[in-house]
Design an enzyme around this catalytic site. Structure first.
Site, PDB file in Angstrom:
ATOM      1  N   SER A   1      -9.654  -0.851   6.795  1.00 12.60           N
ATOM      2  CA  SER A   1      -9.330  -0.731   5.411  1.00 12.60           C
ATOM      3  C   SER A   1      -8.443  -2.058   4.883  1.00 12.60           C
ATOM      4  O   SER A   1      -8.229  -1.825   3.674  1.00 12.60           O
ATOM      5  CB  SER A   1      -8.421   0.343   5.373  1.00 12.60           C
ATOM      6  OG  SER A   1      -9.194   1.630   5.217  1.00 12.60           O
TER       7      SER A   1
ATOM      8  N   LYS B   1       0.891  -1.337  -0.062  1.00 16.66           N
ATOM      9  CA  LYS B   1      -0.077  -0.020   0.050  1.00 16.66           C
ATOM     10  C   LYS B   1       0.930   1.244  -0.037  1.00 16.66           C
ATOM     11  O   LYS B   1       1.972   1.039   0.546  1.00 16.66           O
ATOM     12  CB  LYS B   1      -0.902  -0.013   1.314  1.00 16.66           C
ATOM     13  CG  LYS B   1      -2.134   0.850   1.398  1.00 16.66           C
ATOM     14  CD  LYS B   1      -2.959   0.972   2.611  1.00 16.66           C
ATOM     15  CE  LYS B   1      -3.955   2.023   2.483  1.00 16.66           C
ATOM     16  NZ  LYS B   1      -4.996   1.810   3.644  1.00 16.66           N
TER      17      LYS B   1
ATOM     18  N   SER C   1      -9.781   1.372   2.444  1.00 22.75           N
ATOM     19  CA  SER C   1      -8.953   2.223   1.649  1.00 22.75           C
ATOM     20  C   SER C   1      -7.828   1.650   0.850  1.00 22.75           C
ATOM     21  O   SER C   1      -7.299   1.879  -0.056  1.00 22.75           O
ATOM     22  CB  SER C   1      -8.267   3.188   2.483  1.00 22.75           C
ATOM     23  OG  SER C   1      -7.303   2.770   3.479  1.00 22.75           O
TER      24      SER C   1
HETATM   25  N1  GLN Z   1     -13.180   3.795   5.940  1.00 21.80           N
HETATM   26  C1  GLN Z   1     -12.578   3.846   6.987  1.00 21.80           C
HETATM   27  C2  GLN Z   1     -12.063   5.591   7.093  1.00 21.80           C
HETATM   28  O1  GLN Z   1     -12.484   6.189   6.063  1.00 21.80           O
HETATM   29  C3  GLN Z   1     -11.441   3.168   7.423  1.00 21.80           C
HETATM   30  C4  GLN Z   1     -10.223   3.595   6.623  1.00 21.80           C
HETATM   31  C5  GLN Z   1      -9.093   2.774   7.166  1.00 21.80           C
HETATM   32  O2  GLN Z   1      -9.039   1.981   7.785  1.00 21.80           O
HETATM   33  N2  GLN Z   1      -7.886   3.290   6.670  1.00 21.80           N
HETATM   34  O3  GLN Z   1     -11.663   6.187   7.910  1.00 21.80           O
END
Ligand code: GLN
Length: 432
Positions: free
Chosen positions: A131, A32, A107
């Site tokens: 994410s 990532k 994400s």
């Molecule tokens: N969807 C969640 C957010 O937007 C989780 C994102 C993540 O785990 N980085 O914060």
């Protein structure tokens, strides 16, 4: 290869140690793009860091290459990890390899898509509120969110540091667990890592990968009603069928109640945006990345530089700054911390009676591209089932439970602190 789904922001190679032996020797890994790679762009999916090249690699990257794995590229992501669809990336959305008109989740959508499409054997994501698990569920692969403190965050660009962990994404539970064996363990560069031997260090035969033995005979699985209510019926049916199959394999299931999780999304978004507003203050045009051409004073140049953030990142910095501001701190931030403590206590109490807790990973099927972008609240609510494990710092895994209307459905297990082995074992039984 990767152009089809836009899974990668940068395709570049860091060769693994050719003399290494073990399950990851010769494996390819997609990383990532918020995990630092020495000499290779690390953009966080943001215009702000589009040209940023880190002078060092994250601990997890070094551990993987030392174990013989080769890094093959940096994957697309929601900007700074803020999103559930990979559509907030400054580099365009990633498409779900299962259905290119749908999002891959987020994400860490690029990482899950790379694995699902076969562009890499395994991948790393980061999980602040789901994410790793969300894109694993949407792309039909496996994702693990480790217990807070099991995996070093050194070299992970912070979004909300009290919540997040780096975690593996792979095609099978055993492969994901093999990555965890390599990246887990204390790190002098990260004071929040727990100073404990990893399972594999203590007893090589007892690695996380070895826990993927499918043996759930006698395991007690709690099924919380709150994490099924309101979910898409097709998701609920698929997950319930997988849980019934676990019972057939000898697991015992019992209905439990976790009333506090109903407040998890609200608490999560207050805490995550508060931490983000502080963490992202470092992108000021002086220390890192993009700097606006400005002949104004420092305040003006700071403000102009920060126009490089996308709309979702700006929204969260504003929300977090507001929640922390004098006069509102007790009303929002303190209340969210109380809810976090409550969620944690409820899980602790539940684990006195059950070994693991099962639910749908995501309450919905993968969104169509563009579907949730105009409605941030709808996107936030999709994190209802994943955020509790981050608030409580617990290990969690998403494993494919089957398909509904041709789309993947993920089943999530949450386990007690540092008991990754149990959720790995339970998830491997779902695969059987
Ligand atoms: N969807 C969640 C957010 O937007 C989780 C994102 C993540 O785990 N980085 O914060």
């Amino acid at each position: 290869m990767a152009a089809d789904h836009n899974a990668f922001i940068t395709e570049a190679t860091i060769e693994g140690d050719a003399d290494a032996e073990g399950p990851l020797a010769g494996a390819t890994v997609a990383v990532k793009d918020n995990i630092s790679t020495k000499g290779i762009e690390t953009t966080c999916g943001s215009e702000m860091l589009a040209d940023y090249v880190p002078p060092y690699s994250a601990t997890v990257v070094e551990r993987l290459t030392d174990a013989g794995a080769t890094i093959v590229g940096k994957t697309n992501m929601d900007e700074f990890g803020m999103g559930t669809t990979t559509e907030t990336s400054a580099f365009g959305p990633t498409r779900n390899p299962v259905d290119p008109d749908r999002v891959p989740g987020g994400s860490s959508g690029g990482s899950a898509a790379a694995v699902a499409a076969g562009d890499a054997d395994v991948a790393l994501g980061s999980d602040t509120g789901g994410s790793v698990r969300c894109p694993a569920a949407f792309c039909g692969v496996v994702g693990i969110k480790p217990t807070y403190g099991l995996v070093s965050r050194y070299g992970l660009v912070a979004y909300a540091n009290s919540l997040e962990q780096i975690g593996p994404i792979a095609g099978t539970v055993e492969e994901a667990a093999a990555v965890l064996d390599v990246i887990a363990g204390s790190d002098p560069h990260d004071g929040t890592t727990r100073d404990l031997e990893t399972v594999a260090d203590a007893d090589p035969a007892a690695s996380y990968a070895a826990a993927a033995d499918g043996d759930v005979d006698g395991l007690t699985v709690g099924v919380p009603t709150e994490l099924f209510e309101g979910a898409d019926e097709r998701v609920v049916d698929t997950v319930e069928a997988a849980i019934a199959d676990l019972e057939a394999q000898g697991a015992e299931t019992t209905e439990i109640s976790l009333p506090a999780v109903e407040h998890a999304v609200q608490a999560y978004y207050v805490i995550a945006t508060s931490e983000a507003s502080s963490n992202l203050a470092r992108f000021d045009g002086v220390r890192y990345g993009h700097r606006a051409e400005s002949d104004g004073n420092w305040n003006e140049s700071f403000a102009e530089t920060r126009e490089a953030f996308g709309a979702e990142v700006k929204r969260r910095i504003l929300l977090g700054t507001y929640a922390l501001s004098a006069g509102y701190h007790d009303k929002y931030y303190k209340k969210a911390q109380d809810a976090r403590a409550w969620v944690r206590q409820e899980f602790d109490a539940a684990f006195e009676d059950v070994d693991a807790i099962a639910s749908p990973t995501m309450p919905v099927l993968p969104f169509e591209l563009g579907e949730s972008l105009d409605d941030p609240l709808r996107m936030y609510l999709a994190d209802a089932n994943t955020t509790p494990a981050n608030l409580a710092n617990l290990p969690a895994i998403s494993v494919p439970a089957g398909e509904a209307d041709g789309l993947p459905v993920g089943l999530q297990f949450v386990g007690p602190k540092f008991d990754e082995a149990t959720v790995i074992r339970a998830a491997s039984a779902v695969e059987e």
